[in-house]
Design an enzyme around this catalytic site. Structure first.
Site, PDB file in Angstrom:
ATOM      1  CG  HIS A 135      14.788   3.879  -3.414  1.00 24.13           C
ATOM      2  ND1 HIS A 135      16.433   4.007  -3.855  1.00 24.13           N
ATOM      3  CD2 HIS A 135      14.266   4.122  -4.329  1.00 24.13           C
ATOM      4  CE1 HIS A 135      16.237   4.488  -5.195  1.00 24.13           C
ATOM      5  NE2 HIS A 135      15.042   4.509  -5.267  1.00 24.13           N
ATOM      6  CE1 TYR A 138       2.740  -2.321   3.336  1.00 26.87           C
ATOM      7  CE2 TYR A 138       0.789  -1.207   2.016  1.00 26.87           C
ATOM      8  CZ  TYR A 138       1.156  -2.089   3.212  1.00 26.87           C
ATOM      9  OH  TYR A 138       0.331  -3.145   3.786  1.00 26.87           O
ATOM     10  CE1 TYR A 159      -8.480  -1.757   6.672  1.00 28.72           C
ATOM     11  CE2 TYR A 159      -7.356   0.055   7.657  1.00 28.72           C
ATOM     12  CZ  TYR A 159      -8.518  -0.721   7.633  1.00 28.72           C
ATOM     13  OH  TYR A 159      -8.993  -0.778   9.021  1.00 28.72           O
ATOM     14  NE  ARG A 212       2.597  13.527 -15.034  1.00 28.48           N
ATOM     15  CZ  ARG A 212       3.619  12.626 -15.350  1.00 28.48           C
ATOM     16  NH1 ARG A 212       4.124  11.892 -14.460  1.00 28.48           N
ATOM     17  NH2 ARG A 212       4.236  12.981 -16.374  1.00 28.48           N
TER      18      ARG A 212
END
Length: 230
Positions: A135, A138, A159, A212
């Site tokens: 779920h 991309y 991109y 992170r």
């Protein structure tokens, strides 16, 4: 188009659907499926209402093409389930499940036994056999290997505003939720990426990649700001 032309086209459409039914295709509502001439559909496949199948399409046996699905110029293997999704100029291997609300853009090649779940978009990419993106993910301009697990919210950042780049994720890798792969990067076999990481470097086989900042709580911050709710 006048009413007579419309009625003639509708008659041909229903006749095509009846021919598919006689060849072993199942329809939930034969009047509510829109299938172009020349489409190939295998025996035992079930077509739900408002499915639109157009162009050069081959669908295998024992598939389920769910309601409000659009398939154009695509190849679908045997035993595939597609729920309320769009597949354009792509290939889907046997035993794979697509959707609901997935979007396979041109140049996508999904292997056998894969799961492409709700709100997953794939563009000009490959998924190896057994790969999963359940779920909110991309996958753009990338090659994803076999048995790879892509967690919720994974984004391939392909991109940079002027050029598009390609990434590779090797077999058996695990990409944690809310990770960003800033292309071009190479994730090795059986590697793990910790949830919430932004990957800008290659990851060796079998490694754990964590990127992170350490979180901290600022106690009393709300009261000091004067925005404490009354």
């Amino acid at each position: 188009m006048d009413i007579k032309e419309y009625e003639a086209l509708e008659k041909k459409r229903i006749e095509r659907n009846l021919a598919y039914m006689e060849a072993g295709v199942n329809f939930i509502d034969i009047r509510m499926a829109y299938i172009d001439e020349g489409v190939t559909i295998g025996k035992g496949t079930t077509i739900y209402p408002c499915a639109v199948i157009e162009g050069n399409v081959t669908i295998g046996e024992n598939c389920t093409i769910g309601q409000n699905t659009r398939i154009k110029d695509a190849e679908i293997g045997d035993g595939v389930t597609v729920q309320s999704s769009v597949i354009l100029e792509s290939k889907v291997g046997s035993g794979t499940t697509i959707g609901p609300f997935a979007y396979l853009r041109p140049g996508s090649n999904v292997g056998k036994g894969c799961k492409v779940g709700d709100f997953v978009e794939i563009k000009n990419s490959t998924l190896g056999d057994g790969a999963k993106a359940s779920h909110l993910t991309y996958i753009g301009d990338s090659d994803v290997g076999e048995r790879v697990n892509l967690g919720c919210g994974v984004v391939f950042v392909n991109y940079d505003g002027s050029k598009k780049y390609r990434s590779v994720v090797e077999d058996g890798a695990f990409i944690g939720c809310n990770s960003n792969l800033v292309s071009p990067v190479h994730i090795g076999k059986e590697a793990y990426v910790a949830a919430g990481s932004t990957i800008t470097d290659d990851v060796p086989d079998g490694a754990l990649y964590i990127a992170r900042a350490r979180g901290k709580s600022l106690e009393g911050w709300v009261e000091k700001r004067g925005i404490l709710k009354k």
